[in-house]
Design an enzyme around this catalytic site. Structure first.
Site, short mmCIF file in Angstrom:
data_model
loop_
_atom_site.label_atom_id
_atom_site.label_comp_id
_atom_site.label_asym_id
_atom_site.label_seq_id
_atom_site.Cartn_x
_atom_site.Cartn_y
_atom_site.Cartn_z
N PRO A 35 11.98 -10.55 14.86
CA PRO A 35 11.14 -10.62 16.03
C PRO A 35 11.85 -10.57 17.36
O PRO A 35 11.26 -10.56 18.12
CB PRO A 35 11.07 -12.83 16.12
N ASP A 58 9.42 1.36 16.41
CA ASP A 58 7.90 0.82 16.88
C ASP A 58 8.55 0.13 18.75
O ASP A 58 8.71 -0.30 18.41
CB ASP A 58 7.26 -0.05 16.13
N LYS A 80 3.57 2.29 19.88
CA LYS A 80 2.03 1.33 20.14
C LYS A 80 2.18 0.10 21.09
O LYS A 80 2.86 -1.22 20.29
CB LYS A 80 1.47 0.71 19.13
N GLY A 111 8.36 -3.73 14.14
CA GLY A 111 8.47 -5.21 13.95
C GLY A 111 8.34 -6.43 13.67
O GLY A 111 7.02 -5.93 12.91
N ASP A 113 7.29 -8.63 10.17
CA ASP A 113 7.38 -7.80 8.40
C ASP A 113 6.01 -6.72 8.81
O ASP A 113 4.89 -7.02 9.16
CB ASP A 113 7.03 -9.30 7.92
N ILE A 116 2.98 -7.69 7.94
CA ILE A 116 1.35 -8.51 8.45
C ILE A 116 1.29 -7.80 9.49
O ILE A 116 2.60 -7.50 10.42
CB ILE A 116 2.64 -9.65 8.91
N THR A 141 8.38 -12.39 9.93
CA THR A 141 7.48 -12.82 11.66
C THR A 141 7.35 -13.44 12.33
O THR A 141 8.59 -14.50 12.59
CB THR A 141 5.97 -12.57 10.08
N ALA A 142 6.87 -12.78 13.32
CA ALA A 142 7.13 -13.10 14.71
C ALA A 142 7.03 -14.90 14.64
O ALA A 142 7.35 -16.31 14.78
CB ALA A 142 6.22 -12.69 16.12
N MET A 194 -1.56 -10.94 18.57
CA MET A 194 -2.59 -10.26 19.50
C MET A 194 -3.30 -10.57 20.32
O MET A 194 -4.80 -9.94 19.63
CB MET A 194 -2.13 -8.65 18.24
#
Ligand code: SAH
Length: 274
Positions: A35, A58, A80, A111, A113, A116, A141-142, A194
């Site tokens: 993260p 990224d 992105k 970023g 994983d 995911i 993952t975040a 997101m």
């Protein structure tokens, strides 16, 4: 130092050689960068970054993580952002395949994983189709980073027996294509990636499909990074709180009773001892 010589605990070392071997096609190591806090990288990720001669990274990869890449390695930003695509996904895949075919091995750094909400699956498929060898190194993952750093246990025997990761990204014209009935179940934690652009729709739909408007909900911005913030409220007031506090991506929406434990856990995490 002592080692446990027991095969049950033996993890084979990564097979990919991230250095270039002249004449043979390159290999790709898909690495999850976690993260943001570099201390949340896996040892395998650090090893791959240190050995890399070429890294494609990224937008969400922090500069602190990039410090593990050798000074003389080539770094390519293919990042992105929701509003701004540096390279479309097809071009990223195309670039990776061309570089690998020209004999260059690389680390593809994403970023969290890569598997995911990271489109790592699509990249892995394309590499498999192109006959390019690859390896996958998982990342934190975040949602896990946010849970641990902001004091929200994502599951808890008294509050949440199910955990769902979903994306709030728009699909087509203003439509958030989510299974609202499944997301609005009781005794469940929902983490939405997101989702900042669609936060009001998400909160409204969850209530419309049966969650009480008073269900605890949080926004965790920049989880694990120095600018981390956690804003807690309910499904009813979260959109207004987001505006009031000017919450910006990257941020996660966490919905469920476990969010109510946050102040108690945060107090404990800030206690320095007796
Ligand atoms: N593959 C990544 C997710 C990429 S999707 C992972 O496993 O974490 C991008 C979304 O992830 C962002 O819009 C945000 O919702 C979330 N995100 C990534 N890093 C974050 C962070 N440090 N803090 C909060 N949310 C984050």
């Amino acid at each position: 130092m002592s080692f446990v010589e027991d095969a049950r605990w033996f993890t084979p070392p990564p097979t990919a050689d991230v250095s270039d071997a002249p004449g043979s096609p390159g290999r790709v190591t898909l690495v999850g960068a976690g993260p943001g806090d570099p201390e949340l990288l896996t040892l395998r990720a650090v090893k791959a970054l240190r050995g890399a001669r070429l890294v494609l990274y990224d937008h969400l990869v922090s500069k602190e993580v990039l410090r593990y890449v050798a000074e003389d390695a080539d770094l390519i930003y293919v990042g992105k952002e929701a509003s701004q695509h540096t390279l479309p996904q097809e071009s990223i895949i195309d670039l990776m395949v061309r570089l690998a075919r020209s004999g260059r091995s690389m680390v593809r750094l994403k970023g969290g994983d890569g598997f995911i909400f990271g489109r790592g699956g699509e990249e892995a498929q394309a590499l498999a189709d192109a006959g390019i060898g690859f390896e996958v190194v998982p990342g934190i993952t975040a949602a896990q980073g946010a849970g641990a750093c902001a004091g929200i246990p994502l599951t808890h025997r008294d509050h949440a027996a199910t955990l769902v990761f979903a994306t709030g990204h728009l699909r087509g014209e203003n439509e958030v294509a989510l299974d609202w009935e499944a997301l609005a179940r009781p005794r469940q934690t929902v983490v939405i990636y997101m989702g900042m652009g669609t936060l009001p729709v998400i909160c409204e739909q969850l209530v419309r499909h049966g969650l009480p408007a008073g269900t605890p909900a949080a926004l965790v911005e920049q989880a694990s990074l120095p600018g981390q913030r956690c804003i807690t409220g309910t499904l009813q007031d979260l959109p207004a709180l987001a505006q009031q506090h000017r919450v910006r991506p990257p941020a996660l929406i966490v919905v469920g009773e476990v969010v109510a434990l946050q102040p108690q856990l945060m107090r404990g995490m800030q206690t320095t001892g007796v």
